[in-house]
Motif scaffolding. Structure first.
Motif, PDB file in Angstrom:
ATOM      1  N   ILE A 161       0.833  -1.171  -0.067  1.00 26.69           N
ATOM      2  CA  ILE A 161       0.005   0.109  -0.069  1.00 26.69           C
ATOM      3  C   ILE A 161       0.949   1.145   0.001  1.00 26.69           C
ATOM      4  CG2 ILE A 161      -1.858  -1.176   1.253  1.00 26.69           C
ATOM      5  CD1 ILE A 161      -0.791   0.167   3.626  1.00 26.69           C
ATOM      6  N   ASN A 162       0.072   2.453   0.023  1.00 24.52           N
ATOM      7  CA  ASN A 162       0.821   3.739  -0.024  1.00 24.52           C
ATOM      8  C   ASN A 162       1.685   3.825   1.298  1.00 24.52           C
ATOM      9  OD1 ASN A 162       0.457   3.961  -2.631  1.00 24.52           O
ATOM     10  ND2 ASN A 162      -0.767   5.796  -2.238  1.00 24.52           N
ATOM     11  N   ARG A 163       2.519   4.765   1.524  1.00 27.12           N
ATOM     12  CA  ARG A 163       3.257   5.076   2.993  1.00 27.12           C
ATOM     13  C   ARG A 163       2.935   6.436   3.300  1.00 27.12           C
ATOM     14  NH1 ARG A 163       9.123   3.242   1.719  1.00 27.12           N
ATOM     15  NH2 ARG A 163       8.605   4.355  -0.161  1.00 27.12           N
ATOM     16  N   PHE A 164       3.141   6.863   4.573  1.00 26.04           N
ATOM     17  CA  PHE A 164       2.937   8.224   4.789  1.00 26.04           C
ATOM     18  C   PHE A 164       3.926   9.070   3.910  1.00 26.04           C
ATOM     19  CE2 PHE A 164       1.597   6.800   9.278  1.00 26.04           C
ATOM     20  CZ  PHE A 164       0.182   6.962   8.926  1.00 26.04           C
ATOM     21  N   SER A 165       3.242  10.227   3.331  1.00 24.53           N
ATOM     22  CA  SER A 165       4.182  11.220   2.837  1.00 24.53           C
ATOM     23  C   SER A 165       5.109  12.129   3.818  1.00 24.53           C
ATOM     24  CB  SER A 165       3.324  12.315   1.858  1.00 24.53           C
ATOM     25  OG  SER A 165       2.586  11.436   0.900  1.00 24.53           O
ATOM     26  N   GLU A 166       6.064  12.526   3.363  1.00 20.33           N
ATOM     27  CA  GLU A 166       6.913  13.292   4.259  1.00 20.33           C
ATOM     28  C   GLU A 166       6.326  14.579   4.425  1.00 20.33           C
ATOM     29  OE1 GLU A 166      10.781  13.476   2.419  1.00 20.33           O
ATOM     30  OE2 GLU A 166      11.450  11.582   3.644  1.00 20.33           O
ATOM     31  N   TRP A 167       6.487  15.188   5.609  1.00 22.07           N
ATOM     32  CA  TRP A 167       6.081  16.516   5.891  1.00 22.07           C
ATOM     33  C   TRP A 167       7.380  17.492   5.918  1.00 22.07           C
ATOM     34  CZ3 TRP A 167       2.777  15.471  11.053  1.00 22.07           C
ATOM     35  CH2 TRP A 167       1.548  14.890  10.697  1.00 22.07           C
ATOM     36  N   THR A 168       6.940  18.719   5.474  1.00 23.76           N
ATOM     37  CA  THR A 168       8.183  19.717   5.500  1.00 23.76           C
ATOM     38  C   THR A 168       7.539  20.918   6.172  1.00 23.76           C
ATOM     39  OG1 THR A 168       8.620  19.166   3.213  1.00 23.76           O
ATOM     40  CG2 THR A 168       9.336  21.357   3.949  1.00 23.76           C
ATOM     41  N   VAL A 169       8.512  21.512   7.168  1.00 22.76           N
ATOM     42  CA  VAL A 169       7.993  22.522   8.045  1.00 22.76           C
ATOM     43  C   VAL A 169       8.486  23.728   6.968  1.00 22.76           C
ATOM     44  CG1 VAL A 169       9.056  23.736   9.930  1.00 22.76           C
ATOM     45  CG2 VAL A 169       9.236  21.436  10.099  1.00 22.76           C
ATOM     46  N   PRO A 170       7.158  24.581   6.863  1.00 22.30           N
ATOM     47  CA  PRO A 170       7.023  25.556   5.815  1.00 22.30           C
ATOM     48  C   PRO A 170       8.297  26.625   6.260  1.00 22.30           C
ATOM     49  CG  PRO A 170       4.992  24.911   6.508  1.00 22.30           C
ATOM     50  CD  PRO A 170       6.064  24.390   7.565  1.00 22.30           C
ATOM     51  N   VAL A 171       8.650  27.095   5.324  1.00 23.91           N
ATOM     52  CA  VAL A 171       9.746  28.548   5.391  1.00 23.91           C
ATOM     53  C   VAL A 171      11.024  27.707   5.969  1.00 23.91           C
ATOM     54  CG1 VAL A 171      10.120  30.820   6.090  1.00 23.91           C
ATOM     55  CG2 VAL A 171       7.876  30.037   5.686  1.00 23.91           C
ATOM     56  N   LEU A 172      11.081  27.339   6.994  1.00 20.21           N
ATOM     57  CA  LEU A 172      12.070  26.751   7.643  1.00 20.21           C
ATOM     58  C   LEU A 172      13.106  25.880   6.855  1.00 20.21           C
ATOM     59  CD1 LEU A 172      11.318  26.648  11.424  1.00 20.21           C
ATOM     60  CD2 LEU A 172      12.482  28.293  10.608  1.00 20.21           C
ATOM     61  N   HIS A 173      12.303  24.969   6.347  1.00 17.76           N
ATOM     62  CA  HIS A 173      13.142  23.810   5.520  1.00 17.76           C
ATOM     63  C   HIS A 173      14.008  24.595   4.459  1.00 17.76           C
ATOM     64  CE1 HIS A 173      13.413  21.160   2.298  1.00 17.76           C
ATOM     65  NE2 HIS A 173      13.916  20.297   3.204  1.00 17.76           N
ATOM     66  N   ASP A 174      13.347  25.365   3.577  1.00 18.99           N
ATOM     67  CA  ASP A 174      14.185  25.902   2.433  1.00 18.99           C
ATOM     68  C   ASP A 174      15.200  26.906   2.889  1.00 18.99           C
ATOM     69  OD1 ASP A 174      12.605  24.679   0.850  1.00 18.99           O
ATOM     70  OD2 ASP A 174      11.191  26.103   0.285  1.00 18.99           O
ATOM     71  N   ALA A 175      14.852  27.637   4.146  1.00 21.55           N
ATOM     72  CA  ALA A 175      15.846  28.746   4.652  1.00 21.55           C
ATOM     73  C   ALA A 175      16.885  27.892   4.998  1.00 21.55           C
ATOM     74  CB  ALA A 175      15.335  29.413   5.657  1.00 21.55           C
ATOM     75  N   PHE A 176      16.702  26.760   5.748  1.00 21.19           N
ATOM     76  CA  PHE A 176      18.011  25.905   6.485  1.00 21.19           C
ATOM     77  C   PHE A 176      18.806  25.173   5.246  1.00 21.19           C
ATOM     78  CE2 PHE A 176      17.947  25.531  11.073  1.00 21.19           C
ATOM     79  CZ  PHE A 176      17.103  26.586  11.428  1.00 21.19           C
ATOM     80  N   VAL A 177      18.046  24.752   4.397  1.00 25.37           N
ATOM     81  CA  VAL A 177      18.711  24.171   3.279  1.00 25.37           C
ATOM     82  C   VAL A 177      19.502  24.734   2.361  1.00 25.37           C
ATOM     83  CG1 VAL A 177      18.411  22.450   1.161  1.00 25.37           C
ATOM     84  CG2 VAL A 177      17.256  21.967   3.226  1.00 25.37           C
ATOM     85  N   ASN A 178      19.143  25.978   2.222  1.00 26.22           N
ATOM     86  CA  ASN A 178      19.575  26.795   1.186  1.00 26.22           C
ATOM     87  C   ASN A 178      20.626  27.877   1.786  1.00 26.22           C
ATOM     88  OD1 ASN A 178      18.460  25.801  -1.121  1.00 26.22           O
ATOM     89  ND2 ASN A 178      16.367  26.968  -0.579  1.00 26.22           N
ATOM     90  N   SER A 179      20.691  27.727   3.195  1.00 24.28           N
ATOM     91  CA  SER A 179      21.434  28.853   3.867  1.00 24.28           C
ATOM     92  C   SER A 179      23.157  28.761   3.713  1.00 24.28           C
ATOM     93  CB  SER A 179      21.340  28.324   5.512  1.00 24.28           C
ATOM     94  OG  SER A 179      22.186  27.005   5.735  1.00 24.28           O
ATOM     95  N   GLY A 180      23.678  27.545   3.090  1.00 28.30           N
ATOM     96  CA  GLY A 180      24.969  27.633   2.881  1.00 28.30           C
ATOM     97  C   GLY A 180      25.745  27.197   4.016  1.00 28.30           C
ATOM     98  N   VAL A 181      25.157  27.019   5.181  1.00 32.25           N
ATOM     99  CA  VAL A 181      25.834  26.479   6.399  1.00 32.25           C
ATOM    100  C   VAL A 181      25.713  25.048   6.424  1.00 32.25           C
ATOM    101  CG1 VAL A 181      25.941  27.060   8.823  1.00 32.25           C
ATOM    102  CG2 VAL A 181      25.560  28.997   7.425  1.00 32.25           C
ATOM    103  N   GLY A 182      26.718  24.331   6.734  1.00 28.70           N
ATOM    104  CA  GLY A 182      26.788  22.936   6.644  1.00 28.70           C
ATOM    105  C   GLY A 182      25.867  22.443   7.631  1.00 28.70           C
ATOM    106  N   ILE A 183      26.004  22.844   8.958  1.00 34.90           N
ATOM    107  CA  ILE A 183      24.981  22.055  10.009  1.00 34.90           C
ATOM    108  C   ILE A 183      23.677  22.443   9.868  1.00 34.90           C
ATOM    109  CG2 ILE A 183      25.603  24.162  11.679  1.00 34.90           C
ATOM    110  CD1 ILE A 183      25.216  20.473  12.425  1.00 34.90           C
ATOM    111  N   LEU A 184      23.488  23.675   9.335  1.00 38.53           N
ATOM    112  CA  LEU A 184      22.063  24.206   9.171  1.00 38.53           C
ATOM    113  C   LEU A 184      21.461  23.524   8.158  1.00 38.53           C
ATOM    114  CD1 LEU A 184      22.106  28.016   9.823  1.00 38.53           C
ATOM    115  CD2 LEU A 184      21.368  26.252  11.365  1.00 38.53           C
ATOM    116  N   SER A 185      21.956  23.179   6.834  1.00 38.68           N
ATOM    117  CA  SER A 185      21.568  22.675   5.681  1.00 38.68           C
ATOM    118  C   SER A 185      21.503  21.057   6.246  1.00 38.68           C
ATOM    119  CB  SER A 185      22.686  22.328   4.737  1.00 38.68           C
ATOM    120  OG  SER A 185      22.317  21.653   3.645  1.00 38.68           O
TER     121      SER A 185
END
Length: 361
Positions: A161-185
């Motif tokens: 069957i299908n599985r639960f889809s991942e949840w993304t924390v709005p705004v924060l996820h993109d901000a952290f991933v694209n921050s350019g700082v290794g630990i934050l990403s």
């Protein structure tokens, strides 16, 4: 010879990890460097968190039951019955929509609570030996789930069957991933976009810790396992506290089993020891190592799941000709070694003992 305490052992493990990290940084082409490269991948942490969910949740349930005086070694059975029932209910509802998956999840939890309730009645009301009753829960689930799967799906393994889809924390996820700082990403990849069962685990750990340490019910649970006569004298029904505690163990274990099947795998595998494959017994080891503390238990579960994640990474990302069976045994050997080194955990004084409540005399 006096065995080291948990603090000493954890310090030693931390020191060993620091040495491996240092060697990996200084000699990136070495075995330590390759292990560091594997362990530092965000996907490894994501896998470890998902693998820790059923172990952690079942262990939290075991804490409630055992601290109240009821030793529930049937956690493995609760995980099995809940994981199968969750898939069965979700499949019956189509198995594709979010509503079907969450309804299946709830169905799996309910099945676990009902089985835990039966275990509670047998042990608390009818004074059955708790170890034997717990083994019976495991064996019943181990036989019933694959049999029911064979009847419904034509084999011990269910339809996917299908599985639960991942949840993304709005705004924060993109901000952290694209921050350019290794630990934050890294944090953004691992914690700010994750399977909902991971967030469920974090919430369960926090709530369990708060309930056990900062509520009247938590104090009743501890008194029920340490000095039930004193609790009875204070006017609190010991049997009710134990019933509720065992039901809570069924609730949390049910969440763990359902999370594994509809949240992570997307099916139920009933071959051999089933897809649970000893996770309920590992859960018992983790809460003993964590000394009945939800936070320590979560740390112990992460130690086990992290090693299991690492062995998966070793098989996928290294060229070494190491037998897979040898690599797969690493997490289990580590758990045994840790328990041997730490020694015996003091269980609650009245754990495993029947108590005749004053209301029943």
């Amino acid at each position: 010879m006096r065995k080291p305490d948990r603090g000493t052992l954890m310090a030693a493990l931390g020191g060993l990890a620091a040495v491996v990290v240092a060697l990996g940084v200084v000699f990136p082409g070495s075995v330590a460097g390759e292990l560091l490269g594997i362990a530092s991948r965000p996907i490894m942490a994501e896998i470890a968190l998902r693998l820790a969910v059923p172990i952690t949740l079942a262990a939290l349930g075991g804490i409630f039951a055992e601290k109240s005086g009821v030793i529930n070694i049937g956690l493995e059975g609760l995980l099995i019955i809940s994981s199968f029932t969750a898939v069965l209910v979700a499949w019956a509802l189509g198995g594709t929509t979010s509503a079907a998956l969450w309804t299946g999840f709830a169905g799996g939890v309910l099945a676990s609570v009902l089985l835990a309730g039966l275990f509670a009645v047998v042990c608390i009301k009818y004074e059955a030996d708790q170890i034997i009753a717990g083994l019976a829960v495991w064996l019943v689930a181990l036989g019933l789930a694959p049999f029911a799967s064979s009847v419904v799906f034509g084999g011990k393994n269910t339809t996917s069957i299908n599985r639960f889809s991942e949840w993304t924390v709005p705004v924060l996820h993109d901000a952290f991933v694209n921050s350019g700082v290794g630990i934050l990403s890294y944090v953004g990849h691992v914690l700010l976009r994750a399977n909902p069962i991971v967030y469920l685990m974090f919430g369960a750990v926090a709530v369990s810790w708060y309930v056990l340490n900062h509520t009247a019910f938590g104090r009743w649970v501890e008194a029920s396992g340490e000095n039930p006569n004193a609790l009875d004298t204070a006017g609190v029904n010991v049997h009710r506290v134990r019933y509720v505690s065992v039901l809570v163990s069924g609730l949390l274990s049910g969440m763990g089993g359902a999370a594994l099947s509809v949240g992570h795998v997307g099916s139920f595998v009933g071959n051999g020891t089933t897809m649970i494959d000893g996770k309920g017994f590992i859960a018992i080891a983790t809460y003993l190592f964590g000394n009945y503390n939800p936070l320590g238990t979560f740390g112990a579960a992460m130690l086990f799941s992290g090693l299991e994640s690492l062995q998966i990474g070793i098989q996928q990302f290294t060229p070494y000709e190491v037998p897979s069976q040898l690599i797969q045994v690493i997490p289990y050997v580590t758990v045994v070694v840790v328990l041997v080194l730490v020694g015996r955990t003091r269980i609650p004084e009245a754990a495993g003992e029947y108590y005749e409540s004053g209301d029943d005399r």
